[in-house]
Scaffold this active site. Structure first.
Site: not given
Ligand code: GLP
Length: 241
Positions: A67, A135, A137
């Site tokens: 992404d 959340n 995702h």
């Molecule tokens: C982000 C990314 C995801 C990532 C998630 C967790 O916004 N788009 O691909 O896995 O959120 O992020 P983090 O590892 O900084 O907690």
């Protein structure tokens, strides 16, 4: 889902990196799909180290990314193209032509998403790395009424913008939209490794490990339907009950 519980974040990164190294050594022209955020940074450091020690060779490796934000120039420190160069690609022997981080501008949304899907389809993903949002995702597939299939544009959940505001000067600077691979494409990967590090992920990991049904309002629950998912987390986040 396989679950591996390690002592701490460093051990999680090492374990994740070892899977990547092993798979790349098995298939030198492997196709990877990589993630951004805080979570994979330790794993990338381990891959850089292993590459420098000649334990793994990226010469024939191909890589996509899950992404990216919309509205940030490629050299903006928060653009994921910049992130990938800084955290990994500039430090390993991967060919410039062999990696791609999605990047769209307002004029080419539709064609770009289709082209990205076509490339993913042609290459096929062997090994895909995931983090997880608080959340639930995965990539930028936010909780929703239905799962997405292909690459698309999303409006970011306010919770996600808030969580990611730590990388920006203020929450106002966090983009409101992103491009993300769809759940359909993620599920086509042959092997998935999800890393979870840090106290803030405790609740979401508990929810994922106890999930009994697949629910688009909890996007990571789709992983229940994949036959090769490994979740690597740290002791502090793992609640056996
Ligand atoms: C982000 C990314 C995801 C990532 C998630 C967790 O916004 N788009 O691909 O896995 O959120 O992020 P983090 O590892 O900084 O907690």
């Amino acid at each position: 889902m396989n679950i591996i519980v390690k002592k701490n974040a460093d051990e999680v990164s090492k374990e994740g990196a070892n899977i990547f190294i092993e798979e790349i050594n098995k298939k030198p022209n492997i196709v990877l799909c990589l993630a951004t955020g805080s979570t994979p940074q330790g794993l990338y450091k381990e891959l850089i180290k292993a590459n420098k020690n000649n334990e793994v060779n990226f010469k024939r490796v191909k890589s996509f990314n899950l992404d990216n934000y919309i509205g940030l120039e490629k050299n903006d420190i928060n653009n994921y193209d910049y992130y990938m160069r800084e955290k990994l690609f500039n430090h390993i022997n991967i060919d410039k032509e062999n990696w791609l981080v999605p990047f769209v501008n307002e004029e080419n949304y539709e064609t770009y998403c289709k082209e990205y899907d076509q490339l993913l389809e042609e290459s096929g993903i062997d090994l895909l790395l995931l983090g997880i949002g608080e959340n639930g995702h995965i990539a930028f597939n936010e909780p929703s009424d239905k799962f997405s299939v292909g690459t698309h544009i999303v409006d970011l959940d306010e919770k996600t913008r808030k969580a990611n505001s730590r990388f920006f000067d203020s929450i106002e600077d966090v983009p409101k939209q992103a491009i993300t691979m769809g759940i359909g494409s993620i599920m086509k990967a042959k092997k998935i490794v999800l890393l979870a590090i840090g106290e803030k992920k405790k609740e979401v990991i508990k929810k994922l490990l106890s999930a009994e049904k697949i629910d688009p309002q909890f996007p990571a629950s789709i992983l229940l339907a994949h036959r090769d998912v490994t979740i690597i987390t740290e002791e502090a986040l793992y609640d056996k009950n």
